[in-house]
Design an enzyme around this catalytic site. Structure first.
Site, PDB file in Angstrom:
ATOM      1  N   GLU B  66      23.836   2.213  30.486  1.00  0.00           N
ATOM      2  CA  GLU B  66      23.292   3.217  29.562  1.00  0.00           C
ATOM      3  C   GLU B  66      23.263   2.712  28.123  1.00  0.00           C
ATOM      4  O   GLU B  66      22.344   3.041  27.359  1.00  0.00           O
ATOM      5  CB  GLU B  66      24.076   4.524  29.651  1.00  0.00           C
ATOM      6  CG  GLU B  66      23.793   5.344  30.907  1.00  0.00           C
ATOM      7  CD  GLU B  66      24.487   4.816  32.146  1.00  0.00           C
ATOM      8  OE1 GLU B  66      25.425   3.990  32.008  1.00  0.00           O
ATOM      9  OE2 GLU B  66      24.103   5.205  33.259  1.00  0.00           O
ATOM     10  N   HIS B 135      27.713  16.043  35.507  1.00  0.00           N
ATOM     11  CA  HIS B 135      26.287  15.896  35.810  1.00  0.00           C
ATOM     12  C   HIS B 135      25.560  17.227  35.650  1.00  0.00           C
ATOM     13  O   HIS B 135      24.566  17.486  36.320  1.00  0.00           O
ATOM     14  CB  HIS B 135      26.080  15.393  37.243  1.00  0.00           C
ATOM     15  CG  HIS B 135      26.496  13.977  37.472  1.00  0.00           C
ATOM     16  ND1 HIS B 135      27.808  13.608  37.654  1.00  0.00           N
ATOM     17  CD2 HIS B 135      25.773  12.830  37.543  1.00  0.00           C
ATOM     18  CE1 HIS B 135      27.869  12.293  37.851  1.00  0.00           C
ATOM     19  NE2 HIS B 135      26.656  11.798  37.774  1.00  0.00           N
TER      20      HIS B 135
END
Lengths: 318, 331
Positions: B66, B135
């Site tokens: 990321e 999430h």
């Protein structure tokens, strides 16, 4: 092999960087510039010799120690003084001052990540950009042994290795991450990491800038010709503190004096004389010229106006 | 359907794909990168067909990295490209926090305007049943305290397409939050390839006279459902979709409050420290004299999102919660 003319250019640029740094320290003494600076004395061999393997259109992500790589990339000295003086003549138009974010897009100087290691990712992006745009630009990214231990390095090196990006990582290993010795903080050798990512690593002695230049030229050419990244670990020295005024109580006197014998500028001067590639007169002339050049830039930069409150939001949104 | 009739009904995810496709066709500097965005077409199916059409150089399947996705995109953006990067879940913004909040948002400013950072960071957000605490978030407000990037949150297919196209054409970095639960929702989207929705302009999704409900993203749909419930009580609710958090269309907010005199702000993120808190403060500072009652905030409970879908549902705000707040305000 580095030719005699290039060797003299390397020496000239190292001396210019040294003179520039001395002039900056005087400005700091005179309270004209803030005292936050990470002196680069000792790392000129690495920074100049590597950067001089680049073209003007290539990209540079420099690190926070010294300004020799930025000077070697051709950024005008007035702009650098302006950055430290925090005035409109700075490359960042007075936004900097202290440990600055020098930027010069026309010369490929893409700026600095204040959180060290961040530049590794931006460098990988710039290298990917050159690949996508099908230019032959190479990106060179400097960082110290300290920032080499950030996770950013892993993500950047892995992407660079996976896609054979035109990227040269330069780890300037001066043995110290602020106050922590490299052998305490680091498992294995930096140079060995390159193989793990699928590209070559080369270790070189930063005291000998001519050898560093040979290594850098080979790495840059490999990158330009589609051969992918290289990691160069330059064994260098930090002749001064982490920051200006650092008492360095964490360093043994013996280690400091050993380091002092590994000054690349002193070494190169002696080597050039010994080989007959330069005379005492030539070298003295180079040194005098550097001081003159720096003084002229300093005077010019001191005339720059300080920024006012109206610029505070000017560059936030386009 | 002809161009003059002007619209088709498509899903929110199709709207995203079309925006990317059209902008990639229009401008070869636009590239897409992220985890599984290429061969797979995106884990939520928002980028299908782009890899086949534009190739691996412009639709880039990245490693699970990321920091590289965002930091690398900054490197692309300052060297002549216009990247649209994707963090597979908006929660991953903290895995690339420095790259998002400092590099992407501050590179231009830190370097005295020497660079532009024309990039979009797409972030699928929200709780959809079982994603758990890492999430399921709507972390839009995380970006609020870091100036330098726009924050856009579309609630409908038309807004998704028009705002994404505007974001790609914008020279500023844009955090673009797409709600995962909205991907399958359908709505009319104009055919015009130059249909863009200006960033920072609120939209009145339903006109009303008694109470203003301010929302963005999925909460707009809860607000509309709450408006239906309130209508059965004879209360007229205006639903104002901010379409994001920065720039914030304060003119539209103040105008609506001037009309209704009552305001509820609904968000999916936990009540504390979200966009609703900031909007509350802006309203209180500027138009408190127009209000006939307190500002009401609706948000998720201040707990991590439980993994168990049944518990998650208990944590999430509902149209009934918004309806109750409306009822309290009208007395």
């Amino acid at each position: 092999m580095t030719d005699p003319k290039t060797k003299l250019d390397i020496y000239r640029t190292m001396v210019l960087a040294q003179s520039w740094e001395q002039a900056l320290m005087r400005l700091i003494d005179e309270n004209l510039a803030p005292a936050s600076y990470h002196p680069g004395r000792g790392s000129e061999g690495s920074e100049v010799a590597c950067t001089m393997a680049l073209r003007e259109s290539d990209y540079l992500l420099y690190d926070h120690r010294g300004m020799a790589h930025i000077i070697a990339k051709g950024v005008p000295l007035v702009g650098l003084f302006g950055d430290f003086l925090g005035n409109e003549l700075g490359t960042t138009r007075g936004y900097g001052a202290g440990i600055v974010h020098v930027a010069d897009p026309d010369r490929g100087v893409l700026g600095q990540s204040g959180t060290l290691g961040g530049s590794q990712l931006i460098a990988a992006g710039a290298a990917l950009s050159a690949k996508i745009r099908k230019t032959d630009q190479v990106t060179m990214c400097f960082f110290g042994d300290g920032a080499a231990n950030r996770g950013t390095f892993h993500e950047a090196a892995n992407a660079a290795g996976a896609w054979k990006l035109p990227l040269v990582f330069v780890v300037q290993n001066n043995g110290w991450a602020v106050s922590v010795p490299t052998e305490y903080s680091t498992g294995g050798a930096f140079v060995d990491r390159a193989n793990g990512y699928g590209f070559p690593g080369v270790a070189v002695d930063g005291q000998n800038p001519f050898e560093v230049h040979d290594v850098a030229v080979e790495a840059v050419e490999r990158a330009r010709n589609g051969g992918g990244p290289t990691l160069i670990e330059v064994k260098t020295v930090r002749l001064l503190g982490h920051y200006l005024g650092d008492p360095q109580a964490y360093r043994e006197a013996a280690e400091r004096s050993t380091s002092a014998t590994r000054d690349p500028i002193v070494w190169a001067r002696a080597a050039l004389k010994e080989s007959g590639e330069a005379t005492e007169e030539q070298l003295s002339a180079i040194e005098a010229e550097a001081i003159e050049q720096v003084e002229a830039a300093r005077e010019q930069a001191l005339a720059g106006a300080k920024p006012t409150a109206d610029v505070l939001t000017e560059y936030l949104y386009v | 359907m002809t161009a003059s009739s002007g619209a088709r009904t498509i899903t929110y995810s199709r709207a995203i794909t079309e925006a990317l496709d059209e902008e990639m066709a229009r401008d070869e500097r636009v590239v897409v990168l992220g985890e599984d965005v290429g061969r797979m077409g995106g884990i939520f199916g928002a980028t299908p067909g782009l890899y086949e059409k534009y190739g691996a150089d412009r639709v880039i399947d990245t490693p699970i990295s990321e920091m590289f996705i965002v930091g690398g995109a900054v490197g692309l953006a300052i060297t002549g490209l216009r990247p649209v990067a994707e963090l597979q879940f908006a929660d991953f913004i903290v895995n690339a926090a420095d790259e998002t909040l400092s590099k992407m948002s501050k590179w231009r400013y830190m370097h005295g305007g020497q660079f532009r950072v024309p990039m979009v960071l797409r972030m699928p957000e929200g709780a959809t049943g079982g994603g758990g605490a890492e999430h399921s978030l709507c972390p839009e407000a995380l970006m609020l305290s870091y100036p330098g990037a726009h924050i856009v949150v579309p609630s409908t297919p038309a807004d998704a397409k028009g705002l994404l196209k505007a974001a790609i054409r914008d020279d500023n970095p844009v955090g673009f939050f797409e709600h995962k639960a909205l991907y399958a929702t359908r709505g009319a989207v104009p055919d015009d390839p130059d249909f863009v929705v200006p960033i920072g302009k609120a939209d009145i999704k339903r006109e009303g006279t008694d109470v203003t409900v301010i929302a963005w993203g999925r909460a707009v749909h809860w607000a509309l459902a709450a408006a239906d419930l309130a209508a059965t009580d004879g209360t007229s609710v205006e639903v104002l979709d901010t379409r994001g958090l920065r720039p914030l269309d304060t003119d539209a907010i103040f105008a609506s409050i001037e009309k209704t005199g009552r305001v509820v702000i609904a968000q999916e993120a936990p009540r504390t420290g979200g966009g609703a808190s900031e909007i509350s403060a802006v309203i209180a500072e500027n138009v408190i004299d127009l209000l006939e009652g307190p500002i009401k905030r609706i948000g998720a409970m201040d707990v991590p999102i439980p993994q168990n879908p049944a518990l998650e549902a208990l944590v999430m705000p509902t149209p009934a919660d918004i309806h109750l707040a409306v009822k309290e305000l009208v007395g």
